[in-house]
Design an enzyme around this catalytic site. Structure first.
Site, PDB file in Angstrom:
ATOM      1  N   ASP A  21       0.820  -1.211   0.000  1.00 31.22           N
ATOM      2  CA  ASP A  21       0.000   0.000   0.000  1.00 31.22           C
ATOM      3  C   ASP A  21       0.856   1.264   0.000  1.00 31.22           C
ATOM      4  OD1 ASP A  21       1.085  -0.159   2.459  1.00 31.22           O
ATOM      5  OD2 ASP A  21      -0.778   0.096   3.587  1.00 31.22           O
ATOM      6  N   HIS A  32      24.822  -0.677 -17.006  1.00 30.51           N
ATOM      7  CA  HIS A  32      23.773  -0.169 -16.116  1.00 30.51           C
ATOM      8  C   HIS A  32      23.973  -0.693 -14.693  1.00 30.51           C
ATOM      9  CE1 HIS A  32      21.079   0.510 -19.892  1.00 30.51           C
ATOM     10  NE2 HIS A  32      21.959   1.474 -19.708  1.00 30.51           N
ATOM     11  N   ASP A  78      28.538   7.780 -12.648  1.00 34.27           N
ATOM     12  CA  ASP A  78      27.601   8.382 -13.612  1.00 34.27           C
ATOM     13  C   ASP A  78      26.391   8.819 -12.811  1.00 34.27           C
ATOM     14  OD1 ASP A  78      25.784   9.041 -15.604  1.00 34.27           O
ATOM     15  OD2 ASP A  78      26.164   7.250 -16.816  1.00 34.27           O
ATOM     16  N   ASP A 134      23.302  14.893 -16.662  1.00 35.68           N
ATOM     17  CA  ASP A 134      23.792  13.524 -16.868  1.00 35.68           C
ATOM     18  C   ASP A 134      25.305  13.585 -17.055  1.00 35.68           C
ATOM     19  OD1 ASP A 134      24.155  10.889 -17.544  1.00 35.68           O
ATOM     20  OD2 ASP A 134      23.061  10.979 -19.444  1.00 35.68           O
ATOM     21  N   HIS A 167      28.800   1.688 -26.442  1.00 30.67           N
ATOM     22  CA  HIS A 167      27.564   2.476 -26.623  1.00 30.67           C
ATOM     23  C   HIS A 167      27.812   3.675 -27.531  1.00 30.67           C
ATOM     24  CE1 HIS A 167      29.356   5.341 -23.820  1.00 30.67           C
ATOM     25  NE2 HIS A 167      29.608   4.320 -23.012  1.00 30.67           N
ATOM     26  N   HIS A 198      23.069  11.419 -26.592  1.00 32.26           N
ATOM     27  CA  HIS A 198      21.607  11.359 -26.642  1.00 32.26           C
ATOM     28  C   HIS A 198      21.085  12.740 -26.302  1.00 32.26           C
ATOM     29  CE1 HIS A 198      21.570  11.132 -22.182  1.00 32.26           C
ATOM     30  NE2 HIS A 198      22.519  10.219 -22.284  1.00 32.26           N
ATOM     31  N   HIS A 257      17.131  10.561 -21.148  1.00 34.73           N
ATOM     32  CA  HIS A 257      17.215  10.222 -22.574  1.00 34.73           C
ATOM     33  C   HIS A 257      16.030  10.931 -23.196  1.00 34.73           C
ATOM     34  CE1 HIS A 257      19.548   6.355 -21.380  1.00 34.73           C
ATOM     35  NE2 HIS A 257      20.298   7.419 -21.356  1.00 34.73           N
ATOM     36  N   GLU A 290      29.577  11.481 -24.422  1.00 36.26           N
ATOM     37  CA  GLU A 290      29.993  10.523 -23.401  1.00 36.26           C
ATOM     38  C   GLU A 290      30.686   9.281 -23.961  1.00 36.26           C
ATOM     39  OE1 GLU A 290      26.717   8.289 -21.597  1.00 36.26           O
ATOM     40  OE2 GLU A 290      25.291   9.572 -22.649  1.00 36.26           O
ATOM     41  N   TYR A 316      35.703   0.196 -22.374  1.00 34.72           N
ATOM     42  CA  TYR A 316      35.470  -0.775 -21.313  1.00 34.72           C
ATOM     43  C   TYR A 316      36.223  -2.057 -21.675  1.00 34.72           C
ATOM     44  CZ  TYR A 316      31.776   2.650 -21.021  1.00 34.72           C
ATOM     45  OH  TYR A 316      31.096   3.844 -20.976  1.00 34.72           O
ATOM     46  N   ARG A 336      34.512   6.182 -18.708  1.00 31.11           N
ATOM     47  CA  ARG A 336      33.597   7.022 -19.489  1.00 31.11           C
ATOM     48  C   ARG A 336      33.743   8.443 -18.976  1.00 31.11           C
ATOM     49  NH1 ARG A 336      29.360   4.264 -19.016  1.00 31.11           N
ATOM     50  NH2 ARG A 336      28.088   5.181 -17.376  1.00 31.11           N
ATOM     51  N   GLU A 355      31.587  12.010 -19.420  1.00 30.36           N
ATOM     52  CA  GLU A 355      30.308  12.481 -19.978  1.00 30.36           C
ATOM     53  C   GLU A 355      30.013  13.903 -19.529  1.00 30.36           C
ATOM     54  OE1 GLU A 355      26.818  10.253 -18.639  1.00 30.36           O
ATOM     55  OE2 GLU A 355      25.656  11.088 -20.315  1.00 30.36           O
TER      56      GLU A 355
END
Ligand code: GLY
Ligand code: MN
Ligand code: MN
Length: 435
Positions: free
Chosen positions: A36, A240, A257, A268, A347, A351, A358, A381, A385, A403, A405
């Site tokens: 709930d 992710h 990130d 971002d 990647h 974006h 995004h 970005e 890897y 990375r 970014e």
């Protein structure tokens, strides 16, 4: 954001709509986290863009040319008991004044009123598929009008996707939007600095996430724009990664990130830095490749250039760098043509960024990449890897994910990096960590 800005957006959208049409857009519904207990509510991005209204259980109708008012809001009625437990509602009686709509009704009256608004319009602009329960109701109302066709009712003949018009508007940011995006960027920069200053071997990734969230919230950004990624060592190679429960080890890098959402606008940002404050030789070598790729991509993010140009520039630099370090072998042009670099460069580089991290907007128009225009905001970005079990990489490079970014506003004369104040040169990172 001033309510007049939301009104201007509705006016612009109505001018883009075909003659004889109507648009309907439901608010987000509350979703349950467990039995709930609801998730913290966040308004649907399109609905917020057009209304600035933050309650669930609402519906916006745009009916250009309607004599009694073109902008109609259905919303929940005021209710002293509900409000005592959950806080104040605007309510239909105050909506005209508070939200600058032309007409407002209780949500409970939708069934009685909406069919009358739809009747006689040729097409309905909708976000079909995003609110399935509402879609079903809407089809039911249209069917109801059809059933009365013999007695003269005129049912709408077409459903049109609202997103093309609306998302084209959202793609180019106004001065008021950019003000909020700059604020979001500034808070996020502060959080990354704090992450760098706090990080040391033995702390958990979650410790860094907590520092970041604290910095966001105390600066007025209640939510991160997306779940924070704090990936130490090989965790940085999981795109992710959000577990954030590992202990950070001396000698590893950590990839952070994280970006806040400030008054519905996202930032971002990714920074990657050494947990003990000093890059090793191998880390430095790969980091410099990514940094050079990002610089080349940012330089290429110019008005008139197409959306994919920054990505192409970044890949060009990264393939050169990976060849130099012996991580890739062969002919550069063939590697790019065949896409074998994707073993390390997983990647895309950019974006859209805006109310959604995004953000919306078509990347291609008529099959070709869209040209960048002043007022558009993109991320830049690039990343490399090297998985911990990567057979093609020397041992010393394995388990490293980097990375970098930033958020980049396209301007008339070039671009502006909204998040430039977060350190990313090796010496400025090391200085921030030791300061
Ligand atoms: N944080 C999500 C992304 O970088 O796209
Ligand atoms: Mn990111
Ligand atoms: Mn991003």
């Amino acid at each position: 954001m001033a309510i007049a800005e939301h009104r201007r957006r509705r006016e612009r959208l109505m001018r883009m709509m075909e003659p004889g049409s109507i648009a309907v857009l439901p608010a987000a519904e509350e979703t349950m986290r467990n039995r709930d207990t609801a998730h913290l509510f966040r308004q649907d991005s399109d609905f917020y863009y057009l209304t600035g209204f933050e309650e669930p259980g609402a519906l916006l109708v745009l009916a250009p040319g309607r004599a009694h008012g073109e902008v109609i809001l259905f919303c929940q009625e005021r209710d002293p008991v509900f409000e005592r437990w959950n806080g104040e509602r605007v309510g239909p009686d105050r909506a005209q004044q508070v939200l600058a709509v032309d007409d407002a009704f209780p949500m409970g009256d939708v069934e009685d009123i909406l069919p009358g608004l739809l009747e006689g319009r040729e097409r309905i602009y909708v976000t079909l598929g995003e609110h399935p329960a509402f879609d079903a109701d809407l089809l039911g109302w249209v069917k109801g009008i059809r059933a009365r066709e013999a007695s003269g009712a005129r049912p709408p003949g077409e459903f049109v996707a609202l997103r093309h018009l609306l998302h084209d508007l959202r793609l180019v940011k106004s001065a008021a939007e950019l003000k909020l995006m700059r604020k979001a960027a500034g808070i996020t920069v502060g959080a990354h600095l704090r992450a760098m200053r706090t990080t040391k071997p033995g702390l958990t990734e979650a410790h860094i996430e907590a520092e970041i969230i604290h910095e966001f919230m105390r600066n007025g950004a209640r939510f991160p724009a997306y779940p924070c990624i704090v990936g130490a060592g090989a965790n940085a190679c999981i795109m992710h990664y959000v577990r954030n429960d590992a202990t950070m080890k001396d000698g590893d890098l950590v990839l952070v990130d994280a970006g806040c959402e400030y008054q519905y606008y996202a930032s971002d940002v990714t920074r990657t830095f050494p947990i003990n404050g000093r890059f090793t030789g191998e880390q430095r070598a790969v980091y410099e490749i990514v940094l050079a790729a990002q610089a080349a991509a940012i330089k290429a993010a110019q008005p008139g250039a197409h959306f994919n140009v920054p990505h192409e520039m970044a890949i060009d630099v990264m393939v050169d760098g990976l060849l130099n370090e012996g991580l890739l072998n062969g002919d550069k042009a063939e590697i790019i043509e065949a896409g074998t670099y994707q073993q390390f460069c997983v990647h895309k580089t950019s974006h859209w960024l805006g109310i959604d991290v995004h953000d919306v907007g078509d990347y291609r128009v008529d099959g070709t990449w869209r040209a960048l225009e002043p007022g558009m905001v993109i991320t830049v970005e690039p990343g490399i890897y090297i998985a911990k079990d990567e057979p093609d990489a020397p041992q010393r490079f394995r388990g490293m994910g980097i990375r970098i970014e930033d958020d980049v506003l396209i301007t008339k004369t070039g671009n502006e990096v909204l998040t430039a104040a977060a350190p990313k040169q090796i010496d400025t990172i090391e200085a921030a960590m030791h300061g």
